[in-house]
Design a protein around this motif. Structure first.
Motif, PDB file in Angstrom:
ATOM      1  N   LEU A 103       0.830  -1.204   0.000  1.00  0.00           N
ATOM      2  CA  LEU A 103       0.000   0.000   0.000  1.00  0.00           C
ATOM      3  C   LEU A 103       0.865   1.255   0.000  1.00  0.00           C
ATOM      4  N   GLU A 104       0.505   2.199  -0.837  1.00  0.00           N
ATOM      5  CA  GLU A 104       1.180   3.491  -0.886  1.00  0.00           C
ATOM      6  C   GLU A 104       0.307   4.583  -0.281  1.00  0.00           C
ATOM      7  N   THR A 105      -0.842   4.198   0.264  1.00  0.00           N
ATOM      8  CA  THR A 105      -1.840   5.178   0.695  1.00  0.00           C
ATOM      9  C   THR A 105      -1.915   5.331   2.207  1.00  0.00           C
ATOM     10  N   GLY A 106      -0.934   4.793   2.935  1.00  0.00           N
ATOM     11  CA  GLY A 106      -0.976   4.845   4.392  1.00  0.00           C
ATOM     12  C   GLY A 106      -1.170   6.233   4.977  1.00  0.00           C
ATOM     13  N   PRO A 107      -0.398   7.236   4.543  1.00  0.00           N
ATOM     14  CA  PRO A 107      -0.560   8.569   5.130  1.00  0.00           C
ATOM     15  C   PRO A 107      -1.977   9.116   4.983  1.00  0.00           C
ATOM     16  N   ARG A 108      -2.601   8.912   3.838  1.00  0.00           N
ATOM     17  CA  ARG A 108      -3.958   9.415   3.630  1.00  0.00           C
ATOM     18  C   ARG A 108      -4.970   8.628   4.464  1.00  0.00           C
ATOM     19  N   ILE A 109      -4.792   7.319   4.571  1.00  0.00           N
ATOM     20  CA  ILE A 109      -5.690   6.510   5.391  1.00  0.00           C
ATOM     21  C   ILE A 109      -5.665   6.996   6.835  1.00  0.00           C
ATOM     22  N   LEU A 110      -4.484   7.261   7.350  1.00  0.00           N
ATOM     23  CA  LEU A 110      -4.362   7.716   8.739  1.00  0.00           C
ATOM     24  C   LEU A 110      -4.923   9.125   8.912  1.00  0.00           C
ATOM     25  N   GLU A 111      -4.771   9.952   7.900  1.00  0.00           N
ATOM     26  CA  GLU A 111      -5.359  11.291   7.952  1.00  0.00           C
ATOM     27  C   GLU A 111      -6.879  11.196   8.066  1.00  0.00           C
ATOM     28  N   LEU A 112      -7.473  10.313   7.287  1.00  0.00           N
ATOM     29  CA  LEU A 112      -8.919  10.114   7.350  1.00  0.00           C
ATOM     30  C   LEU A 112      -9.331   9.520   8.690  1.00  0.00           C
ATOM     31  N   ALA A 113      -8.509   8.626   9.225  1.00  0.00           N
ATOM     32  CA  ALA A 113      -8.819   8.015  10.521  1.00  0.00           C
ATOM     33  C   ALA A 113      -8.816   9.058  11.628  1.00  0.00           C
ATOM     34  N   ARG A 114      -7.834   9.938  11.623  1.00  0.00           N
ATOM     35  CA  ARG A 114      -7.785  11.006  12.626  1.00  0.00           C
ATOM     36  C   ARG A 114      -9.002  11.893  12.519  1.00  0.00           C
ATOM     37  N   ALA A 115      -9.364  12.259  11.299  1.00  0.00           N
ATOM     38  CA  ALA A 115     -10.518  13.141  11.090  1.00  0.00           C
ATOM     39  C   ALA A 115     -11.814  12.492  11.560  1.00  0.00           C
ATOM     40  N   ALA A 116     -11.887  11.164  11.479  1.00  0.00           N
ATOM     41  CA  ALA A 116     -13.104  10.454  11.869  1.00  0.00           C
ATOM     42  C   ALA A 116     -13.174  10.205  13.371  1.00  0.00           C
ATOM     43  N   GLY A 117     -12.095  10.492  14.092  1.00  0.00           N
ATOM     44  CA  GLY A 117     -12.103  10.280  15.541  1.00  0.00           C
ATOM     45  C   GLY A 117     -11.650   8.905  15.980  1.00  0.00           C
ATOM     46  N   VAL A 118     -10.980   8.188  15.101  1.00  0.00           N
ATOM     47  CA  VAL A 118     -10.431   6.879  15.482  1.00  0.00           C
ATOM     48  C   VAL A 118      -9.391   7.084  16.580  1.00  0.00           C
ATOM     49  N   ARG A 119      -9.415   6.192  17.584  1.00  0.00           N
ATOM     50  CA  ARG A 119      -8.487   6.326  18.707  1.00  0.00           C
ATOM     51  C   ARG A 119      -7.366   5.290  18.696  1.00  0.00           C
ATOM     52  N   ARG A 120      -7.653   4.099  18.168  1.00  0.00           N
ATOM     53  CA  ARG A 120      -6.666   3.025  18.228  1.00  0.00           C
ATOM     54  C   ARG A 120      -6.514   2.373  16.854  1.00  0.00           C
ATOM     55  N   VAL A 121      -5.276   1.997  16.532  1.00  0.00           N
ATOM     56  CA  VAL A 121      -4.981   1.357  15.250  1.00  0.00           C
ATOM     57  C   VAL A 121      -4.065   0.163  15.497  1.00  0.00           C
ATOM     58  N   THR A 122      -4.384  -0.958  14.858  1.00  0.00           N
ATOM     59  CA  THR A 122      -3.435  -2.071  14.792  1.00  0.00           C
ATOM     60  C   THR A 122      -3.056  -2.264  13.336  1.00  0.00           C
TER      61      THR A 122
END
Length: 302
Positions: A103-122
């Motif tokens: 995957l080359e899209t990690g930074p954007r995925i995490l940006e969207l996760a932060r914006a959505a209020g995600v608290r934990r990532v594995t």
């Protein structure tokens, strides 16, 4: 992106009770139809949480009742915003697409996760460096956990055809040691890290409770199915010829030779991560073999 909804799942009695104040959380699981992803889904349900599962083809997901299946692709992150709504935890893999490209899209995925209020990532470690994992490790606003399992017990399913047809396993390097792990224990560790405090910034090596040779695994399968299984040792050259005949590319063959012929220390060292994180011992290969006895007897599909 399309969505399908299923009925409410009833968790195993007592598994969803983590003490006073338990509150079900919603977790988005990517790679949800894979060997580990299905186990993450099952473990979260068993603990009483809500699961939203991302897959490229929702109609073929075949996930348990109670899972909210959403269609999407990690290679196209702009379509993930809806899937991340109301989610507190996010399980990620490091590859996607029909050819398992990194995957080359990690930074954007995490940006969207932060914006959505995600608290934990594995994130499930993919065996080597990846942009997505590097992006996760650099994350400061999310509690991240990197899951680093050793050899999956499910890899032994590759032997099912030979066992059911001829009663034999043909492998090179039969004395090599492996601390192989039950894929359900990987899912169990992920489920805890995705829903409880105290696992942020951690790298978890996940193993089974014992070291096994190939012969030890074969003996466990024979005991589980109630019939003898013979072990035939291949030379390195014979193994390479077989892998080539099976269509494996040369880089994969090189990896297999190194992994089997010179197993790294981490792959042959037992650690107690499963028990420390989940509160119960890691499952043995004999338990795994018993769960799959019908497959090795030829009476159930792989």
């Amino acid at each position: 992106m399309t969505q399908t909804h299923a009925q409410t799942h009833t968790p195993t009695q007592g598994r969803n009770e983590t003490g006073d104040g338990f509150q079900a959380q919603r977790v988005l699981v990517t790679g949800a139809t894979g060997t580990v992803g299905r186990q993450v889904v099952a473990a979260l349900l068993d603990r009483g949480h809500q699961v939203r599962a991302l897959t490229r083809d929702a109609s073929r997901a075949g996930l348990p009742v109670g899972v909210e299946v959403v269609q999407g692709d990690l290679t196209e992150p702009e379509g993930l915003a809806q899937a991340l709504e109301g989610v507190t935890g996010l399980h990620l893999i490091t590859f996607a697409g029909p050819y398992f490209a990194p995957l080359e899209t990690g930074p954007r995925i995490l940006e969207l996760a932060r914006a959505a209020g995600v608290r934990r990532v594995t994130v499930l470690h993919g065996g080597g460096p990846s942009l997505l994992e590097a992006s996760v490790r650099a994350e400061e606003s999310l509690a991240w956990t990197v899951l680093m399992p050793v050899e999956f017990m499910a890899n032994a399913l590759e032997w099912a055809a030979g066992i059911s047809a001829r009663g034999e396993v043909c492998e090179p390097f039969v004395s090599r040691l492996s601390a192989m792990v039950h894929e359900g224990d990987i899912g169990a560790v992920a489920a805890v890290a995705l829903t409880e405090e105290g696992h942020g910034g951690r790298e978890y090596v996940i193993t089974g409770p014992e070291l096994l040779t190939v012969g030890g695994k074969v003996a466990a399968i024979a005991a589980a199915r109630g019939r003898e299984v013979s072990l035939v040792e291949l030379t390195g050259e014979e193994a390479v010829a077989r892998w080539r005949a099976e269509g494996h590319p040369e880089d994969v063959i090189g990896f297999l030779l190194e992994a089997y012929g010179n197993t790294p220390e981490v792959g042959r060292t037992v650690v107690d991560t499963v028990e420390k994180v989940t509160g119960r011992p890691a499952r043995t290969f004999s338990e795994w073999a018993a769960e799959h006895a019908a497959v090795f007897a030829g009476s159930a599909p792989v």
